[in-house]
Design a protein around this motif. Structure first.
Motif, short mmCIF file in Angstrom:
data_model
loop_
_atom_site.label_atom_id
_atom_site.label_comp_id
_atom_site.label_asym_id
_atom_site.label_seq_id
_atom_site.Cartn_x
_atom_site.Cartn_y
_atom_site.Cartn_z
N LYS A 47 -15.56 -0.09 -1.28
CA LYS A 47 -15.77 1.04 -1.44
C LYS A 47 -15.17 2.12 -1.84
N HIS A 48 -14.39 1.75 -1.24
CA HIS A 48 -12.77 3.02 -1.74
C HIS A 48 -11.64 2.25 -2.43
N LEU A 49 -11.55 2.81 -3.79
CA LEU A 49 -10.80 2.49 -4.82
C LEU A 49 -9.51 3.32 -5.41
N GLU A 50 -8.10 3.02 -4.81
CA GLU A 50 -7.12 3.51 -5.76
C GLU A 50 -6.80 3.28 -7.29
N LEU A 51 -6.41 4.08 -7.95
CA LEU A 51 -5.77 3.07 -9.40
C LEU A 51 -4.48 3.61 -9.38
N PHE A 56 -2.73 -1.53 -7.17
CA PHE A 56 -4.35 -0.15 -7.22
C PHE A 56 -4.61 -1.15 -5.02
N ILE A 57 -5.26 -0.20 -5.17
CA ILE A 57 -5.49 -0.21 -3.70
C ILE A 57 -7.07 0.01 -3.55
N ILE A 58 -7.66 -0.92 -2.70
CA ILE A 58 -9.01 -1.40 -2.31
C ILE A 58 -8.88 -1.28 -0.74
N GLY A 59 -10.41 -0.90 -0.25
CA GLY A 59 -11.06 -0.82 1.11
C GLY A 59 -12.51 -0.94 0.91
N TRP A 60 -12.99 -0.57 2.60
CA TRP A 60 -14.23 -0.92 3.21
C TRP A 60 -13.75 0.23 4.37
N ASP A 61 -14.25 1.19 4.07
CA ASP A 61 -14.50 2.56 5.48
C ASP A 61 -13.54 2.94 5.20
N GLN A 62 -12.61 2.75 6.35
CA GLN A 62 -11.37 3.48 6.71
C GLN A 62 -9.51 2.17 6.73
N LYS A 63 -10.43 0.62 6.70
CA LYS A 63 -9.51 0.62 6.32
C LYS A 63 -9.02 -0.43 4.32
N CYS A 64 -7.91 0.00 3.91
CA CYS A 64 -7.86 -0.26 2.40
C CYS A 64 -6.29 -0.86 2.42
N TYR A 65 -6.15 -1.89 1.59
CA TYR A 65 -5.09 -2.02 0.78
C TYR A 65 -4.48 -2.61 -0.12
#
Length: 120
Positions: A47-51, A56-65
């Motif tokens: 749901k969350h994507l930072e490029l 890149f950082i991916i995540g669901w709700d409050q958790k990002c990896y």
């Protein structure tokens, strides 16, 4: 032939991503047909994507990896259907950028709530 539950494989895929080691994610993904399908399902729920240029950082709700480039090709085919927050943290040099497939998929789905673009 015995096989593991899809839910268990999905949970294992999430835990491997949470550990943040891109090499282990790649090895697990390529270890068999069931694990490949599980990682496709996991990445399709992002749901969350930072490029960034180099990761890149991916995540669901409050958790990002954070994940590094070795997984890029696999994830560009799977991520995008559920993304609602997209951050682009680099300069895009045209339509042939390595992230273009993800960006196109997110835009095509029109589900995005937040969009951030930064030129670092």
């Amino acid at each position: 032939m015995p096989c593991l539950s899809r839910d268990i494989l999905f949970d294992v895929g999430e835990k491997i991503i949470e550990n943040g080691d891109s090499d282990i994610v790649t090895r697990y993904t390529l270890s068999g047909k069931q694990s490949l399908q599980a990682m496709k399902n996991v990445s399709a729920t992002v749901k969350h994507l930072e490029l960034y240029e180099d990761h890149f950082i991916i995540g669901w709700d409050q958790k990002c990896y954070k994940l590094h480039k070795p997984n890029l090709k696999f994830f560009t085919t799977c991520i995008g259907n559920s993304v609602i927050v997209l951050h682009i943290n680099f300069t895009i040099y045209g339509p042939n950028t390595k992230y273009q497939r993800i960006i196109d998929k997110v835009i095509d789905r029109k589900r995005m709530f937040l969009f951030y673009a930064f030129n670092l």
